[in-house]
Design a protein around this motif. Structure first.
Motif, short mmCIF file in Angstrom:
data_model
loop_
_atom_site.label_atom_id
_atom_site.label_comp_id
_atom_site.label_asym_id
_atom_site.label_seq_id
_atom_site.Cartn_x
_atom_site.Cartn_y
_atom_site.Cartn_z
N SER A 297 -11.42 12.10 9.34
CA SER A 297 -11.99 12.86 10.46
C SER A 297 -10.98 12.88 11.61
N LEU A 300 -13.47 15.69 17.62
CA LEU A 300 -14.75 15.20 18.11
C LEU A 300 -15.91 15.75 17.29
N GLU A 301 -15.83 17.03 16.95
CA GLU A 301 -16.90 17.64 16.17
C GLU A 301 -17.03 16.99 14.80
N PHE A 303 -16.57 13.85 14.10
CA PHE A 303 -17.27 12.58 14.29
C PHE A 303 -18.73 12.80 14.69
N TYR A 304 -18.98 13.81 15.50
CA TYR A 304 -20.37 14.10 15.88
C TYR A 304 -21.20 14.45 14.63
N LYS A 305 -20.59 15.17 13.73
CA LYS A 305 -21.29 15.56 12.51
C LYS A 305 -21.53 14.34 11.62
N GLU A 308 -24.41 12.24 12.87
CA GLU A 308 -25.61 13.04 13.15
C GLU A 308 -26.80 12.44 12.41
N THR A 333 -26.96 10.24 20.08
CA THR A 333 -26.42 11.29 20.96
C THR A 333 -24.90 11.34 20.90
N LYS A 334 -24.36 12.46 21.38
CA LYS A 334 -22.90 12.60 21.43
C LYS A 334 -22.30 11.57 22.39
N VAL A 337 -21.96 8.41 20.49
CA VAL A 337 -20.83 8.52 19.55
C VAL A 337 -19.50 8.34 20.30
N ASN A 338 -19.43 8.87 21.51
CA ASN A 338 -18.21 8.69 22.32
C ASN A 338 -17.93 7.21 22.55
N ILE A 371 -12.39 12.92 25.12
CA ILE A 371 -13.64 12.26 25.48
C ILE A 371 -13.71 12.10 27.00
#
Length: 422
Positions: A297, A300-301, A303-305, A308, A333-334, A337-338, A371
């Motif tokens: 990965s 950011l997207e 990792f967000y996925k 999820e 939440t995002k 994840v950050n 981030i």
């Protein structure tokens, strides 16, 4: 006056190098100031100097006063036999070699650039301030700040990598197991981080792998080890968890004797350990071989996925067992994840690259810069001096700056301090 200031003066030649003379009146020409030694022994190794007509190669020792040579008992230490020049701020005593020959001495106070000395006194005149340079911090050039912050961030990653290396050694180099321990710790956030980490240490990761196809079993394992299934509660979900945990406890000979107690007090309900443990169980149920997926990965997207996930359905209407609440899916939440990226994922990816002999991947720098900045008390205080923290790289670097440099008055090792002294 501090000795490390004289080290700085010598190392960066912040003095009149064209008209140097020893106390004995011989001229000094610098070829090389030597290599700064941060361990025991002379302060600078392998210096090259021309004293009078003689070219010397050897070591340089630096003191506030010449008599410090005897105060530190260097005359009894063979490591100082090869000192070719004694550099002092103030000369108050002759220093001799074992053969009774005088060690040439340079008294620096007559040669230090006045502006540097004035700036040094100003910088260290009031160490009770939040940071020594707070009155001049805003004057620092952006170019210097940007490069120094990136270097500080890498330094912080290096420090975190030592913790990861210790965990790797304890787990026979099992990256998936180390990821589980670190993720578990940071799912507990600041309040329950240590308790969650003790939970992760109370069981072998192989157990997680064996049961992760069954989310209920995973939740039972985590809740049980956390000590949350020890009451008698008339709740079907709770009783199912308790029954499954009893089975797991017997099968894998589990013990939670050394797991620290969890805290609910002063936590937002969304951060209750019940919610975070259910989300963690869901993550490991959903994502097989998570570490391998994290390695590939990049954005950011991505990792967000990957993260999820939501807590199990029971927690849609609960924050604790039995007591119902307004229905609200408990998603990761995002923003959360950050936090995981900052504290766990990026340090792990950095350590993995380091162990495999790879340089810091520019993609990691781009990721941390994508981030948003953290907003703790340290960052707020720096931003009051100068609006500086734009990303998580900046905020992490500023924490490193405050804790490892400012708090320890290591201004002479800091690029900002150096720029203010020049």
């Amino acid at each position: 006056m501090r000795e490390n200031f004289l080290h700085y003066i010598w190392k960066f030649q912040k003095f009149d190098i064209l008209h140097l003379k020893t106390i004995q009146g011989e001229s000094i020409s610098l070829v090389s100031v030597g290599i700064h030694n941060h361990d025991s022994g002379p302060d600078f190794f392998n210096a090259q100097l021309k004293i009078g007509e003689q070219l010397w190669a050897g070591n340089v020792e630096i003191h506030i006063k010449s008599s410090d040579w005897f105060a530190h008992h260097h005359e009894q230490d063979k490591a100082y036999d090869n000192v070719i020049l004694h550099v002092v701020y103030e000369h108050d005593s002759e220093v001799y070699r074992k053969d009774n020959s005088i060690i040439p001495t340079l008294e620096l106070k007559h040669y230090i650039h006045k502006g540097v000395l004035q700036n040094y006194k100003k910088l260290f005149s009031n160490t009770s301030k939040w940071i020594n340079c707070e009155n001049d911090f805003a004057k620092t050039e952006d170019f210097i700040l940007d490069h120094w912050l990136e270097r500080l961030y890498i330094e912080r990653l290096e420090r975190k990598s030592k913790t990861i290396e210790a965990l790797l050694e304890a787990s026979n180099n099992n990256w998936e197991a180390v990821l589980f321990k670190m993720l578990t710790k940071y799912f507990g956030l600041k309040v329950n981080g240590d308790a969650f980490f003790s939970l992760a240490n109370s069981l072998d990761f192989s157990i997680v792998r064996k049961i992760q196809s069954n989310q209920l079993l995973l939740e039972a394992l985590l809740f049980g080890q956390a000590g949350l299934l020890e009451k008698t509660i008339e709740d079907t979900y709770y009783q199912n968890l308790k029954s499954e945990y009893y089975f797991l406890k017997q099968k894998f000979q589990l013990s939670n004797e050394y797991v620290l107690p969890l805290q609910f007090f002063r936590l937002r309900p969304s951060n209750f350990p019940t919610i975070r443990l259910s989300q963690l169980a869901r993550l490991y149920h959903k994502q097989q071989r998570l570490f391998s997926k994290l390695l590939v990965s990049e954005t950011l997207e991505d990792f967000y996925k990957l993260f999820e996930v939501t807590a199990s359905p029971y927690w849609n209407s609960h924050y604790t067992f039995q007591k119902e609440s307004k229905t609200n899916p408990k998603i990761v939440t995002k923003a959360f994840v950050n936090l995981l990226l900052i504290n766990t994922i990026i340090p792990l990816k950095f350590s993995y690259a380091k162990q495999n002999g790879k340089a810091v991947n520019e993609q990691l720098i781009q990721l941390i810069r994508a981030i948003d900045s953290e907003n703790n008390s340290i960052i707020k205080s720096f931003n009051k001096l100068k609006k500086i923290s734009k990303s998580a790289l900046d905020s992490q670097a500023l924490v490193q700056l405050k804790t490892e440099y400012c708090n320890k008055h290591q201004c002479l090792k800091c690029a900002i301090g150096n720029s203010l002294l020049a």
